[in-house]
Write a protein that holds these residues in place. Structure first.
Motif, mmCIF file in Angstrom:
data_model
loop_
_atom_site.group_PDB
_atom_site.id
_atom_site.type_symbol
_atom_site.label_atom_id
_atom_site.label_comp_id
_atom_site.label_asym_id
_atom_site.label_seq_id
_atom_site.Cartn_x
_atom_site.Cartn_y
_atom_site.Cartn_z
ATOM 1 N N ASN A 213 28.211 20.116 -27.628
ATOM 2 C CA ASN A 213 27.005 20.377 -28.374
ATOM 3 C C ASN A 213 27.007 19.683 -29.709
ATOM 4 O OD1 ASN A 213 25.973 22.720 -26.214
ATOM 5 N ND2 ASN A 213 28.131 23.259 -27.008
ATOM 6 N N GLN A 214 27.464 18.428 -30.045
ATOM 7 C CA GLN A 214 26.986 17.992 -31.278
ATOM 8 C C GLN A 214 25.728 17.035 -31.596
ATOM 9 O OE1 GLN A 214 28.948 14.301 -32.227
ATOM 10 N NE2 GLN A 214 30.689 15.694 -30.301
ATOM 11 N N GLN A 215 25.338 16.697 -30.720
ATOM 12 C CA GLN A 215 23.997 16.648 -30.711
ATOM 13 C C GLN A 215 22.789 17.753 -30.345
ATOM 14 O OE1 GLN A 215 24.448 13.978 -26.566
ATOM 15 N NE2 GLN A 215 25.054 12.320 -28.049
ATOM 16 N N ALA A 216 22.967 18.517 -30.546
ATOM 17 C CA ALA A 216 22.340 19.643 -30.490
ATOM 18 C C ALA A 216 21.035 20.082 -31.876
ATOM 19 C CB ALA A 216 22.631 21.262 -30.170
ATOM 20 N N VAL A 217 20.316 19.732 -31.866
ATOM 21 C CA VAL A 217 18.958 20.045 -32.380
ATOM 22 C C VAL A 217 19.544 21.193 -34.167
ATOM 23 C CG1 VAL A 217 17.026 20.343 -33.706
ATOM 24 C CG2 VAL A 217 17.351 19.081 -31.293
ATOM 25 N N GLN A 218 20.233 22.147 -33.225
ATOM 26 C CA GLN A 218 20.081 22.622 -34.384
ATOM 27 C C GLN A 218 21.292 24.438 -34.168
ATOM 28 O OE1 GLN A 218 16.208 24.408 -34.157
ATOM 29 N NE2 GLN A 218 15.912 25.573 -36.165
ATOM 30 N N GLY A 219 21.706 25.237 -34.564
ATOM 31 C CA GLY A 219 23.072 25.745 -34.555
ATOM 32 C C GLY A 219 22.886 27.460 -34.992
ATOM 33 N N PHE A 220 23.631 28.435 -34.154
ATOM 34 C CA PHE A 220 23.298 29.712 -34.692
ATOM 35 C C PHE A 220 24.717 30.196 -34.202
ATOM 36 C CE2 PHE A 220 18.762 28.119 -33.793
ATOM 37 C CZ PHE A 220 18.412 28.762 -35.579
ATOM 38 N N GLY A 221 25.098 30.953 -35.506
ATOM 39 C CA GLY A 221 26.727 31.734 -35.431
ATOM 40 C C GLY A 221 26.172 32.956 -34.856
ATOM 41 N N ILE A 222 27.016 33.837 -34.765
ATOM 42 C CA ILE A 222 26.113 34.998 -33.923
ATOM 43 C C ILE A 222 27.489 35.525 -34.739
ATOM 44 C CG2 ILE A 222 25.086 37.376 -32.674
ATOM 45 C CD1 ILE A 222 23.592 34.815 -32.267
ATOM 46 N N ARG A 223 27.746 36.892 -35.385
ATOM 47 C CA ARG A 223 28.501 37.640 -34.906
ATOM 48 C C ARG A 223 28.198 39.178 -34.990
ATOM 49 N NH1 ARG A 223 32.995 35.563 -37.343
ATOM 50 N NH2 ARG A 223 32.694 33.781 -38.533
#
Length: 420
Positions: free
Chosen positions: A230-240
């Protein structure tokens, strides 16, 4: 008589000689249409090696792929188009001829810049593809045919992972079994492949009870090599997520909802609008959430021990003959923050003179304490049956938890006991 046979033999020999002479005079002296054919005396022991070399092609081409025959594009969404150039080099001594062969799918096309490579020359083969699959992985190939005597065909392969507009890792959130008095902690990552970028991400559940007990934190991050496919994703969101104690005991099967709005609308206008209109434009990505909330006191199931509604259990001895077996061993589990300070005891058994239950020394684990429980049947002079045909048709063991968590547990005992 002997003179007759001798004369007959002389006549036959003379006839054969005359026939051979006629045939040779008519056909034997003629020159072939393609010239005289020499088949004797031209190849000798001295010139055999030279003659053999003249018949074998020594200047053959040899194909070489400096970057290999497979390209992994990482991750692409469905219907996306991609392309990659494969390098082909001729490291042989003869001319290398190339031509396109078959492809495994109409979604994959190849093209050649040149179809002949001189020794030492190289060229590129362009492969273009469209991600057409409902599977999570994409793999197609195109064939190149050559005149390399050791490799008449090569398959150029394109592989990768098919991603949707949104990807969650893990793709299904589960927390297993958690005691009623413990917190539930969840972590996930959401990857967005959407353009334009998204804003105002929110994470909720379809259960109002879960939402009321959940503390949720969302941290944006920039996808990198550590995110692998998934390194080519535009954005990432970590959810806790931390869900405080308070959920009812039992299985949980809900959905987790990641919602968002676009930075810009599809028509290119700024998506920064009023709150009411923004909520109407909010889009959602849904993932399943599963798990089970159990009481602080529970048991470890086995083929003879099963859980029932309400958090209790039934142990099935089956038919017990006069030779037994009369004993069974199982485990009662205590969870919760005070599990190491609490004790269990057998409050009562029914029937008292038939069913016995005793606890062994507790075994402390990282997240639980195990209490060995031995169940014993005591046969008598009369047959005894508790076949579970109704709520009162069981032997029963009532277990009491002493401590801050408290709680009770009932083990139904099902058996048919022969007399001694």
């Amino acid at each position: 008589m002997n003179r007759f046979f001798l004369l007959l033999g002389l006549v036959a020999a003379a006839g054969s000689a005359i026939g051979w002479g006629i045939n040779y005079s008519k056909f034997g002296h003629r020159t072939g249409y393609l010239g005289e054919m020499e088949y004797q005396g031209t190849v000798t022991a001295e010139n055999y090696a030279e003659h053999l070399d003249s018949m074998v092609q020594t200047e053959n081409p040899k194909i070489y792929l400096p970057d290999g025959d497979e390209f992994n594009f990482g991750a692409m969404p469905p219907d996306a188009k991609g392309k990659h150039s494969f390098v082909i080099k001729n490291i042989g001594q003869g001319d290398l001829e190339l031509r396109l062969g078959a492809t495994t799918c109409k979604c994959t096309l190849g093209s050649l810049k040149t179809d002949v490579l001189k020794p030492g020359e190289e060229t590129e083969v362009l492969l273009e593809w469209t991600v057409k699959t409902n599977d999570k992985f994409f793999g197609q190939s195109a064939q190149i045919l050559t005149n390399d005597p050791l490799q008449y065909a090569i398959d150029l392969k394109v592989t990768g992972r098919v991603v949707r507009e949104m990807e969650m890792v893990p793709d299904a959130i589960t927390f297993g079994e958690v005691a009623a008095g413990e917190e539930i902690r969840l972590f996930a990552r959401v990857y967005s492949y959407l353009r334009p970028s998204i804003k105002d991400p929110q994470f909720t559940f379809t259960s109002d009870e879960l939402n009321a007990l959940a503390d949720i934190h969302i941290e944006p991050f920039e996808p990198s090599e550590s995110d692998e496919i998934n390194q080519q994703a535009v954005q990432g969101f970590g959810i806790r997520v931390v869900i405080r104690p308070g959920l009812k005991q039992g299985p949980i099967s809900q959905n987790a909802i990641f919602s968002f709005v676009h930075e810009e609308d599809e028509d290119g206008t700024d998506g920064d609008v009023g709150e009411e209109e923004e909520e109407l434009r909010r889009k959602q990505f849904v993932a399943p959430l599963t798990g089970k909330v159990v009481g602080a006191i529970s048991m470890i199931p086995n083929p003879r021990l099963k859980g029932i509604e309400g958090g209790n259990y039934i142990y099935d001895f089956g038919q017990v003959g006069s030779d037994g077996p009369f004993k069974a061993k199982t485990f009662v589990v205590l969870k919760g923050e005070d599990r190491n300070n609490e004790k269990l005891s057998v409050e009562s058994v029914i029937p008292e003179n038939v069913v016995k239950a005793t606890f062994g020394e507790p075994i402390k684990k990282a997240s639980m304490t195990l209490f060995p429980l031995e169940i014993e049947l005591v046969p008598g002079p009369e047959p005894i049956q508790r076949l579970g045909r109704g709520t009162d048709d069981y032997g029963k063991i009532r277990i009491l938890c002493h401590g801050s968590e408290g709680g009770k547990l009932t083990v139904g005992v099902k058996f048919s006991l022969d007399p001694i």
